[in-house]
Design a protein around this motif. Sequence first.
Motif, PDB file in Angstrom:
ATOM      1  N   VAL A 144       0.841  -1.198   0.000  1.00  0.00           N
ATOM      2  CA  VAL A 144       0.000   0.000   0.000  1.00  0.00           C
ATOM      3  C   VAL A 144       0.882   1.256   0.000  1.00  0.00           C
ATOM      4  N   ALA A 145       1.797   1.321   0.939  1.00  0.00           N
ATOM      5  CA  ALA A 145       2.685   2.487   1.009  1.00  0.00           C
ATOM      6  C   ALA A 145       3.784   2.422  -0.057  1.00  0.00           C
ATOM      7  N   LYS A 146       3.934   1.269  -0.696  1.00  0.00           N
ATOM      8  CA  LYS A 146       5.000   1.010  -1.667  1.00  0.00           C
ATOM      9  C   LYS A 146       6.384   1.382  -1.113  1.00  0.00           C
ATOM     10  N   VAL A 147       6.631   0.893   0.090  1.00  0.00           N
ATOM     11  CA  VAL A 147       7.931   1.058   0.741  1.00  0.00           C
ATOM     12  C   VAL A 147       8.521  -0.332   0.896  1.00  0.00           C
ATOM     13  N   GLY A 148       9.798  -0.447   0.599  1.00  0.00           N
ATOM     14  CA  GLY A 148      10.420  -1.760   0.730  1.00  0.00           C
ATOM     15  C   GLY A 148      11.819  -1.667   1.284  1.00  0.00           C
ATOM     16  N   GLY A 149      12.328  -2.804   1.728  1.00  0.00           N
ATOM     17  CA  GLY A 149      13.686  -2.833   2.264  1.00  0.00           C
ATOM     18  C   GLY A 149      14.295  -4.205   2.089  1.00  0.00           C
ATOM     19  N   MET A 150      15.618  -4.227   2.162  1.00  0.00           N
ATOM     20  CA  MET A 150      16.344  -5.496   2.047  1.00  0.00           C
ATOM     21  C   MET A 150      17.524  -5.505   2.998  1.00  0.00           C
ATOM     22  N   LEU A 151      17.742  -6.664   3.614  1.00  0.00           N
ATOM     23  CA  LEU A 151      18.904  -6.880   4.491  1.00  0.00           C
ATOM     24  C   LEU A 151      19.696  -8.050   3.924  1.00  0.00           C
ATOM     25  N   HIS A 152      21.036  -7.963   3.975  1.00  0.00           N
ATOM     26  CA  HIS A 152      21.898  -9.086   3.596  1.00  0.00           C
ATOM     27  C   HIS A 152      22.761  -9.380   4.814  1.00  0.00           C
ATOM     28  N   PHE A 153      22.312 -10.331   5.650  1.00  0.00           N
ATOM     29  CA  PHE A 153      23.124 -10.618   6.841  1.00  0.00           C
ATOM     30  C   PHE A 153      23.989 -11.853   6.643  1.00  0.00           C
ATOM     31  N   MET A 154      25.092 -11.901   7.417  1.00  0.00           N
ATOM     32  CA  MET A 154      26.165 -12.852   7.151  1.00  0.00           C
ATOM     33  C   MET A 154      26.181 -13.992   8.168  1.00  0.00           C
ATOM     34  N   LEU A 155      25.925 -13.644   9.427  1.00  0.00           N
ATOM     35  CA  LEU A 155      26.058 -14.599  10.524  1.00  0.00           C
ATOM     36  C   LEU A 155      24.817 -14.536  11.411  1.00  0.00           C
ATOM     37  N   PRO A 156      24.500 -15.639  12.125  1.00  0.00           N
ATOM     38  CA  PRO A 156      23.273 -15.626  12.914  1.00  0.00           C
ATOM     39  C   PRO A 156      23.335 -14.713  14.139  1.00  0.00           C
ATOM     40  N   GLU A 157      24.362 -14.902  14.967  1.00  0.00           N
ATOM     41  CA  GLU A 157      24.304 -14.244  16.269  1.00  0.00           C
ATOM     42  C   GLU A 157      25.464 -13.297  16.551  1.00  0.00           C
ATOM     43  N   SER A 158      25.093 -12.118  17.055  1.00  0.00           N
ATOM     44  CA  SER A 158      26.070 -11.061  17.293  1.00  0.00           C
ATOM     45  C   SER A 158      26.991 -11.358  18.470  1.00  0.00           C
ATOM     46  N   THR A 159      26.634 -12.370  19.266  1.00  0.00           N
ATOM     47  CA  THR A 159      27.461 -12.667  20.440  1.00  0.00           C
ATOM     48  C   THR A 159      28.883 -13.108  20.061  1.00  0.00           C
ATOM     49  N   VAL A 160      29.100 -13.608  18.842  1.00  0.00           N
ATOM     50  CA  VAL A 160      30.455 -14.033  18.461  1.00  0.00           C
ATOM     51  C   VAL A 160      31.403 -12.858  18.308  1.00  0.00           C
ATOM     52  N   SER A 161      30.869 -11.679  18.084  1.00  0.00           N
ATOM     53  CA  SER A 161      31.740 -10.526  17.897  1.00  0.00           C
ATOM     54  C   SER A 161      31.013  -9.222  18.251  1.00  0.00           C
ATOM     55  N   PRO A 162      30.844  -8.968  19.562  1.00  0.00           N
ATOM     56  CA  PRO A 162      30.080  -7.795  20.011  1.00  0.00           C
ATOM     57  C   PRO A 162      30.635  -6.477  19.446  1.00  0.00           C
ATOM     58  N   GLU A 163      31.950  -6.441  19.276  1.00  0.00           N
ATOM     59  CA  GLU A 163      32.577  -5.202  18.801  1.00  0.00           C
ATOM     60  C   GLU A 163      32.182  -4.927  17.344  1.00  0.00           C
ATOM     61  N   LYS A 164      32.217  -5.985  16.514  1.00  0.00           N
ATOM     62  CA  LYS A 164      31.818  -5.817  15.110  1.00  0.00           C
ATOM     63  C   LYS A 164      30.316  -5.524  15.012  1.00  0.00           C
ATOM     64  N   ALA A 165      29.548  -6.138  15.918  1.00  0.00           N
ATOM     65  CA  ALA A 165      28.099  -5.933  15.919  1.00  0.00           C
ATOM     66  C   ALA A 165      27.754  -4.484  16.237  1.00  0.00           C
ATOM     67  N   ALA A 166      28.529  -3.876  17.132  1.00  0.00           N
ATOM     68  CA  ALA A 166      28.286  -2.475  17.493  1.00  0.00           C
ATOM     69  C   ALA A 166      28.572  -1.579  16.288  1.00  0.00           C
ATOM     70  N   ALA A 167      29.629  -1.920  15.542  1.00  0.00           N
ATOM     71  CA  ALA A 167      29.999  -1.111  14.381  1.00  0.00           C
ATOM     72  C   ALA A 167      29.032  -1.327  13.218  1.00  0.00           C
ATOM     73  N   ASN A 168      28.582  -2.572  13.042  1.00  0.00           N
ATOM     74  CA  ASN A 168      27.704  -2.874  11.921  1.00  0.00           C
ATOM     75  C   ASN A 168      26.693  -3.971  12.259  1.00  0.00           C
ATOM     76  N   PRO A 169      25.550  -3.590  12.825  1.00  0.00           N
ATOM     77  CA  PRO A 169      24.544  -4.582  13.243  1.00  0.00           C
ATOM     78  C   PRO A 169      23.994  -5.411  12.075  1.00  0.00           C
ATOM     79  N   ALA A 170      24.074  -4.890  10.842  1.00  0.00           N
ATOM     80  CA  ALA A 170      23.511  -5.610   9.694  1.00  0.00           C
ATOM     81  C   ALA A 170      24.284  -6.882   9.361  1.00  0.00           C
ATOM     82  N   LEU A 211      16.406 -16.727  11.600  1.00  0.00           N
ATOM     83  CA  LEU A 211      15.329 -16.052  10.878  1.00  0.00           C
ATOM     84  C   LEU A 211      13.966 -16.565  11.356  1.00  0.00           C
ATOM     85  N   ARG A 212      13.839 -17.895  11.376  1.00  0.00           N
ATOM     86  CA  ARG A 212      12.570 -18.503  11.804  1.00  0.00           C
ATOM     87  C   ARG A 212      12.252 -18.165  13.260  1.00  0.00           C
TER      88      ARG A 212
END
Lengths: 194, 285
Positions: free
Chosen positions: A70-96, A147-148
């Motif tokens: 309806v609003a014709k708004v869309g978005g896309m994410l390309h994520f690499m790894l499941p959980e940010s706990t493996v690298s909190p520092e990288k997650a802070a810099a780039n949550p995507a 994701l699920r």
Amino acid sequence: MSRFQLPGSPSTLASVGAKDEPSRSLGIDRNARERLVVGVADLAVSKDSSKSIVTYALGSCIGVTVYDPVAKVGGMLHFMLPESTVSPEKAAANPAMFGDLGIPMLFQKVIEAGARRERLVVCAAGGAEVLADDGHFRIGHRNRTILRKIFWKQNLLLAADDTGGQHSRTMSLKLADGSIQIRAQGKDSSLWPR
Amino acid sequence: MATLNETIASLDRLPALPSTSVRLVAMLAGGGTQASLRDVEQIVRQDESIAASILKLANSAAYGVPGRSFSLSDAVRRLGTRTLAKIALETQVSGRLANAGVSYGLRRGALSESALGGAIAAETLARRYRVDPELAFVAALLRDIGKLAIDAIAGPDALEAIAAQADARPFLAYEREAFGADHAELGALLCERWGMPLEIVHAVRGHHEPPSNPADPVTDVVHAADCVARWAGLGLGCDGLLYPFNAEARLRLGATRDELEALVADVHSALTPAATGLPNLRNAA
């Protein structure tokens, strides 16, 4: 990097992180000027219906698209790894980079850009696995699981998905109508509508 | 599609690596015997682009001293032979790989980015598993050089038809059927022709199928680094993820999932232009 800064006014083009790509001929959407490219560990949100959002080389990574017809708004994410706990520092810099942070962020950005949660059509592609992984790493599988898990918690349904296997995929979301194309193993197919 | 003889003959048509790289990398072999700095300086002086890269690095924020600029001899002394070999090869290989991988459907710059991402991963893993880090870096940088040979035999997107038929077998098997040899073997033959040290030739040959008897630690590291690069989304053409992670190599290294996942994140971050201290690290894709 200013990947996640949305333009202040909601009436302007809200494209985050993505850039127009100079040239690449692919089966999908050959007009480069109409394409916003989402890199690995990156996300983009846009309401410019003349454009498509594209991401290349989804291997074990997962591409998630959200679209409000309806609003014709869309978005896309390309994520690499499941959980940010493996690298909190990288997650802070780039949550995507991570599914657990990137997926909620995609929803937040698309809603900020004018989409309504209950109207969103959500699709996913990728999550392939290296061969003969003896169950030790299974990054593609774990990306599909996160994701699920998030969708289950949020009470969201996937409208369509093309995941698993061993091949690399290109995913493209057309902002005019929300249609999604997948290119894999040299063939184009429509993921949504089916 | 091509006989082994035709495939091997195609190697002769590929230009050799500049002697600067070959001579510097040769100094890494045999545990890195110390070449005299004057020899190194002489080699470096013969190649303007490398001399320029070295000066830029020596005077960069990472190595330099504020308010002082270094001459080439100072730079050679400060950086050391091992770093210089790494830079020389990185400069020359990334140029060679920038347009490569078309037969796999790779975009411009994708293969040089993947070479560097794998090299960064290999260097980190090598430090952890007590393998020579510079040797592992160089071997990983060269691991897919055999794809140049495949490009020379097969045209753009030529492997797509093969990939479309592929079931869950290692992609190397399909390459061997089509060309008589796979890109790992062809890469090893190229490295031999270019006079690369044997340690590097072995690691390039075994980077998808690391040998067990006897096992080779550099090859194991390059193998794991290749998988890390793939998980970071690097170098994925129509061959996709049709490469196994060898369980024996994983056990020999003792690599854990969290450790490799953290490395995937590190490699991705290291490839952003702002993060690279080295010159010419990235060709805009």
